[in-house]
Write an enzyme that holds these catalytic residues in place. Structure first.
Site, PDB file in Angstrom:
ATOM      1  N   HIS A 121       1.042  -1.315  -0.221  1.00  0.00           N
ATOM      2  CA  HIS A 121      -0.016  -0.213  -0.215  1.00  0.00           C
ATOM      3  C   HIS A 121       0.594   0.960   0.405  1.00  0.00           C
ATOM      4  CE1 HIS A 121       1.007  -0.487   4.283  1.00  0.00           C
ATOM      5  NE2 HIS A 121       1.036   1.201   4.375  1.00  0.00           N
TER       6      HIS A 121
ATOM      7  N   ASP B  83       0.946   4.943   1.949  1.00  0.00           N
ATOM      8  CA  ASP B  83       0.185   5.428   3.127  1.00  0.00           C
ATOM      9  C   ASP B  83      -0.749   7.064   2.320  1.00  0.00           C
ATOM     10  OD1 ASP B  83       0.952   4.072   4.534  1.00  0.00           O
ATOM     11  OD2 ASP B  83       2.646   5.175   5.589  1.00  0.00           O
TER      12      ASP B  83
ATOM     13  N   HIS C  69       4.782   0.163   0.441  1.00  0.00           N
ATOM     14  CA  HIS C  69       5.602  -0.625   0.680  1.00  0.00           C
ATOM     15  C   HIS C  69       4.097  -1.597   1.485  1.00  0.00           C
ATOM     16  CE1 HIS C  69       3.672   3.192   2.705  1.00  0.00           C
ATOM     17  NE2 HIS C  69       3.895   1.721   3.853  1.00  0.00           N
TER      18      HIS C  69
ATOM     19  N   ARG D 119       7.573  -9.150  15.144  1.00  0.00           N
ATOM     20  CA  ARG D 119       8.044  -7.829  15.084  1.00  0.00           C
ATOM     21  C   ARG D 119       6.477  -6.467  15.299  1.00  0.00           C
ATOM     22  NH1 ARG D 119       7.054  -4.511  10.018  1.00  0.00           N
ATOM     23  NH2 ARG D 119       9.051  -3.178  10.552  1.00  0.00           N
TER      24      ARG D 119
END
Ligand SMILES: C=C1C[C@]23C[C@@]1(O)CC[C@H]2[C@@]12CCC[C@@](C)(C(=O)O1)[C@H]2[C@@H]3C(=O)O
Ligand SMILES: O=C(O)CCC(=O)C(=O)O
Ligand SMILES: [Fe+2]
Length: 358
Positions: free
Chosen positions: A232, A234, A289, A299
């Site tokens: 996607h 941002d 990203h 994570r």
């Protein structure tokens, strides 16, 4: 017209299956609903950048005299960079990581007490973009806009005030840093505060709004066959991301494929969002990203999503448009853009593009 981000999705509810979140730690095999192929995402099997190519986004020292130019170059070529010497106290980064870890360690039933509602903005749940994909993502998230007090009280009946304090301090530091980074990158294009009416008073941050997105990618039995957070861009001006010491973030470049952003302790990742792409008349890239997951290490990441007031009209800076051409994009507010994105996802940017006459 909403003037605060929290109102943006009122009247535009999106139903997401937060309540079906599994207990990830109990799964020893990847369920079919989490197994991704290139049919689910055409970029899923795009090649990773060749090992040893040594190419990744630049790490920029903010104290370097040439930092503005380095940032400008990174925004044009990558749409992302890492920063060191950014001035955010290490202790605060450790605090926000601790808070994020503590939140996701809570039992699912407790987290669901603060679930994001269909028309809401804040709270616990799956990524908002989930509705555009057939498969589920191996992650959970928590979005904060405005005061997290009500949600945090439900999560931590005793400790909520300490945690609210950390969020407040973190957001204050991020606001200052984001504004500094925006001006450094614009200055590198010869654009100054005089050129952007709505952002003229840089010391008055009332022209900005933000959201904090906490992400958790649990340990996964078959990381290569699933997705933590799907590709996607941002919708922000800029996003500042803190990642813990587990790799997972990747940025996409047409010429290189997927490039991993290695965690550098104490540094922050910055990426250009769609609104900055519009403001710069397409000169700065809003970078695609995604987040992959890991077989042995969980994570955590904390994204500070930063934009203008949600009712401010954003349009390409006049100085960056050639006199004989029209701007690449029409003007749009962040609220309008978020709603366009919520309906049309990765087509949102092209939907507000001006079509030049031949
Ligand atoms: C302000 C926002 C940007 C965001 C949607 C949101 O309302 C809050 C969460 C943000 C986030 C984080 C994960 C990726 C993303 C695409 C999503 O689904 O939720 C972004 C949204 C965005 O930047 O468009
Ligand atoms: O976890 C990551 O590295 C990416 C998170 C992200 O892209 C987001 O929250 O918008
Ligand atoms: Fe993102």
């Amino acid at each position: 017209m909403p003037t605060v981000l929290t109102d943006v999705f009122r009247g535009h509810p999106i139903h997401l299956p937060h309540t079906h979140q599994p207990d990830f730690t109990s799964l020893s095999e990847l369920p079919d609903s989490y197994t991704w192929t290139s049919k689910d995402d055409p970029l899923f099997t795009a090649p990773p950048s060749p090992p040893g190519a040594g190419e990744s986004i630049p790490l920029i020292d903010l104290n370097h005299p040439d930092a503005a130019n380095q940032i400008g170059r990174a925004c044009r070529t990558w749409g992302a960079f890492q920063i060191a010497n950014h001035g955010v106290p290490l202790e605060l980064l450790q605090d926000i990581e601790f808070l994020t870890g503590s939140l996701f360690q809570l039992p699912v039933q407790r987290k669901l007490k603060a679930a994001r509602s269909d028309a809401g903005f804040s709270g616990y749940g799956v990524a908002r973009i989930s509705s555009f994909f057939n498969k589920k993502m191996w992650s959970e998230g928590f979005t904060i806009t405005g005061s997290p007090l009500n949600d945090f009280r439900k999560l931590w009946p005793q400790l909520h005030l300490n945690y609210c304090d950390i969020v407040e301090q973190y957001e204050e530091q991020m606001q200052k840093l984001a504004s500094k980074l925006m001006w450094l990158s614009l200055n590198s294009l010869g654009v100054s505060e005089e050129d952007i009416k709505w952002a003229r008073v840089s010391s008055d941050l009332n022209w900005a709004q933000s959201a904090l997105q906490l992400n958790h990618y649990p340990v996964c039995p078959e990381p290569d066959r699933t997705m933590g957070l799907a590709p996607h861009t941002d919708s922000t001006l800029l996003t500042i991301l803190y990642q813990n010491n587990t790799a997972g973030l990747q940025v996409f470049r047409d010429d290189l494929g997927w490039v991993t952003v290695p965690p550098v302790p104490g540094s922050l990742v910055v990426n250009v969002g769609d609104l900055f792409h519009i403001l710069s008349n397409g000169l700065f890239k809003s970078v695609i990203h995604r987040a992959r997951v890991n077989q042995t290490r969980s994570r955590l990441s904390v994204a500070f999503l930063w934009g203008p007031r949600s009712d401010t009209k954003i349009s390409p800076v006049r100085k960056l448009v050639s006199p004989d051409e029209s701007p690449l994009y029409r003007s749009v507010t962040w609220a309008e853009y978020l709603r366009t994105k919520a309906t049309h996802f990765n087509k949102a940017l092209s939907m507000i593009r001006n079509h030049r006459e031949k």
